[in-house]
Design an enzyme around this catalytic site. Sequence first.
Site, PDB file in Angstrom:
ATOM      1  N   LYS A  40       0.847  -1.192   0.000  1.00 38.96           N
ATOM      2  CA  LYS A  40       0.000   0.000   0.000  1.00 38.96           C
ATOM      3  C   LYS A  40       0.889   1.252   0.000  1.00 38.96           C
ATOM      4  O   LYS A  40       1.042   1.930   1.026  1.00 38.96           O
ATOM      5  CB  LYS A  40      -0.960  -0.042   1.197  1.00 38.96           C
ATOM      6  CG  LYS A  40      -2.054  -1.094   1.001  1.00 38.96           C
ATOM      7  CD  LYS A  40      -3.035  -1.136   2.140  1.00 38.96           C
ATOM      8  CE  LYS A  40      -3.997   0.011   2.158  1.00 38.96           C
ATOM      9  NZ  LYS A  40      -5.086  -0.106   1.174  1.00 38.96           N
TER      10      LYS A  40
HETATM   11  C1  LIG Z   1      -6.154  -1.792  -4.270  1.00 39.08           C
HETATM   12  C2  LIG Z   1      -6.729  -2.532  -3.104  1.00 39.08           C
HETATM   13  N1  LIG Z   1      -7.109  -3.813  -3.267  1.00 39.08           N
HETATM   14  C3  LIG Z   1      -7.643  -4.520  -2.267  1.00 39.08           C
HETATM   15  C4  LIG Z   1      -7.852  -3.952  -1.011  1.00 39.08           C
HETATM   16  C5  LIG Z   1      -8.424  -4.780   0.102  1.00 39.08           C
HETATM   17  O1  LIG Z   1      -7.428  -5.037   1.064  1.00 39.08           O
HETATM   18  P1  LIG Z   1      -7.813  -5.269   2.579  1.00 39.08           P
HETATM   19  O2  LIG Z   1      -8.822  -6.344   2.592  1.00 39.08           O
HETATM   20  O3  LIG Z   1      -6.530  -5.661   3.223  1.00 39.08           O
HETATM   21  O4  LIG Z   1      -8.350  -3.979   3.099  1.00 39.08           O
HETATM   22  C6  LIG Z   1      -7.479  -2.621  -0.800  1.00 39.08           C
HETATM   23  C7  LIG Z   1      -7.656  -1.993   0.506  1.00 39.08           C
HETATM   24  O5  LIG Z   1      -6.773  -1.931   1.293  1.00 39.08           O
HETATM   25  C8  LIG Z   1      -6.891  -1.898  -1.862  1.00 39.08           C
HETATM   26  O6  LIG Z   1      -6.522  -0.627  -1.690  1.00 39.08           O
END
Ligand SMILES: Cc1ncc(COP(=O)(O)O)c(C=O)c1O
Length: 312
Positions: A157
């Site tokens: 992220k």
């Molecule tokens: C691009 C992206 N994909 C998927 C997710 C889902 O990830 P998570 O379940 O860890 O929040 C997120 C959110 O964090 C995201 O920003």
Amino acid sequence: MSGTPFVFFRGDYMPLSEAKVSVMTHALHYGTGVFEGIRGNWNAEDRVTYIFRLKEHYERLLRGCQLMMLEIPHSCEELCRITVEVVEMSGFTEDLYIRPLAYKSAEKVANLKLHELDDDFLVMAIPFGKYLSAEVLRCCTSSWRRVEDSMIPSRLKICGLYVNSILAKTDAVLSGFDEAILLNEDSHVCEGTGENIFLVNDGRISTPPLDDNVLPGITRDTVMVLAREELGTEVVERHIDRSELYPADECFLTGTAAHVTPVVEIDHRRIGNGEVGPVTRRLQELYFDVVRGKDERYLHWCTSATPRLAKA
Ligand SMILES: Cc1ncc(COP(=O)(O)O)c(C=O)c1O
């Protein structure tokens, strides 16, 4: 409002309104940071905020720090402890969004060398309800492609990476959709702008593999465990083509902010019968109990924090 937004900033706990950075901050100009989005789910019966899969969020953050050469002087355990403290000090007795950010705090704007830039870490807690605009989603396939791992690693992220999601989301919403689905450079279905994607066909659940430039979502992993343990079905990780989206029996998105949310229309084609399918509905029910600390079997995923005001 029951509490005060709080932050751990430059080694101290303070109300969010007191935490300020300089306009010269490197991360502000170049997106040189990594962040997490974590939910604190208020359980009114237990009078506790359950922070969902806190450790796993910090493990992902620390992987991002390693890539971005961000040195923060805290272990994963310390980061978890600091976060519980922020939530408790904020005093909120409602659902929270917890945002940790490790970033290049150096006040240098003409320097592109990560190893020459100072770092900082902050974590804040603010009230947060629904993220998506609807309970069931109408999506479009975005004309923006997902950033490749060889450009900016999409498994982490990284702040600057999110311009990719923001362009896709903005275009989708301005065109009247709730969310965008991005394809990768190989034209495989990748994910939503802040969510992973799942399809259901004849009861079989599938999702794109991580090497399709997918974020290893913590909700994605949660759903995979729930499907295996509670529905007795392994989720298959496989390449998914765009044309497979439309005839799917069911489709849903997962994410910390988005929860488990059904998709009922993609590119003006109805998915299934246009209503929430049985597999999505069951996973959604299981998930909501688990994240709110209502399912004993998964309590190990919940870190409890007792807001100071709730203790009084
Ligand atoms: C691009 C992206 N994909 C998927 C997710 C889902 O990830 P998570 O379940 O860890 O929040 C997120 C959110 O964090 C995201 O920003």
